[in-house]
Design a protein around this motif. Structure first.
Motif, PDB file in Angstrom:
ATOM      1  N   PRO A 143      -8.556  50.774  89.557  1.00  0.00           N
ATOM      2  CA  PRO A 143      -9.790  50.856  89.276  1.00  0.00           C
ATOM      3  C   PRO A 143     -10.558  51.971  90.119  1.00  0.00           C
ATOM      4  N   LEU A 182     -14.261  44.777  87.994  1.00  0.00           N
ATOM      5  CA  LEU A 182     -13.894  45.827  86.950  1.00  0.00           C
ATOM      6  C   LEU A 182     -15.250  45.915  86.056  1.00  0.00           C
ATOM      7  N   GLU A 191     -16.167  50.965  90.753  1.00  0.00           N
ATOM      8  CA  GLU A 191     -15.838  49.698  90.677  1.00  0.00           C
ATOM      9  C   GLU A 191     -15.261  48.935  92.157  1.00  0.00           C
TER      10      GLU A 191
END
Length: 205
Positions: A4, A14, A8
């Motif tokens: 990620p 996400l 995020e």
């Protein structure tokens, strides 16, 4: 599978669904163990030479690097198969991570650009070249003094080094192919000229 991005991690989810190695909220805790920094190398976290390439600031940063890999990795793929782009990408990223001198120069340049230049005219009055040169030396000196402090607290992340390596590989192989093509063309011309000369000598006999 990816990691990620930092934006995020900050929102805890996400922005677009994809398989990831860790949950977004874990990235902030792991950031210092994954990003490249002077401190990470001094403390023996050598794996950050590799892991920093898979940490990105945001989705745009990630997408930009993915586009670079896709568009610049074709030459390595054609020469070495599927392993080619990965090999060039990782090797280039690691070598760029060792380039502390280059990162230092880049940081100095960025710091110097943050300090505005003196315009040629100020409040309607012309500023002398000597004054502008003096101010430029102040900007340069400030950047030089500040760089070690900033670098000690900075973290490098992203795949720019790997992408640049793929770009360089593609550019280099293109130049080599062009050179070989020109050499072959010249050789063929020389061969044709030799044949014509030989044929002319035979006819003369």
């Amino acid at each position: 599978v990816s990691i990620p991005s930092l934006d995020e991690a900050r929102i805890g989810k996400l922005l677009w669904e994809r398989p990831v190695l860790v949950h977004p909220v874990e990235i902030l805790r792991l950031q210092s163990d994954l990003a490249l920094s002077k401190r990470s190398l001094e403390e023996g976290r050598w794996w950050t030479l590799i892991t920093h390439m898979f940490i990105h600031k945001d989705g745009k940063h990630l997408a930009s690097n993915l586009r670079g890999i896709l568009t610049c990795g074709l030459a390595a793929f054609n020469d070495m198969g599927a392993i080619g782009p990965y090999a060039v990408f990782l090797a280039s990223g690691i070598m760029s991570a060792f380039n502390s001198w280059g990162r230092s120069m880049q940081t100095k340049a960025q710091l110097q650009e943050l300090i505005p230049k003196i315009p040629e005219k100020l409040a309607g009055l012309e500023v002398s070249a000597a004054a502008r040169n003096w101010w430029d030396s102040v900007r340069s000196g400030t950047a030089r003094i500040s760089e070690p402090i900033i670098s000690a607290q900075s973290e490098a992340l992203g795949a720019s080094g790997g992408v640049c390596g793929l770009m360089g590989y593609g550019f280099g192989t293109s130049l080599c192919k062009l050179w070989i093509w020109l050499a072959d063309r010249r050789s063929n011309r020389n061969l044709e000229a030799t044949v014509e000369l030989g044929a002319g000598m035979l006819l003369a006999l």
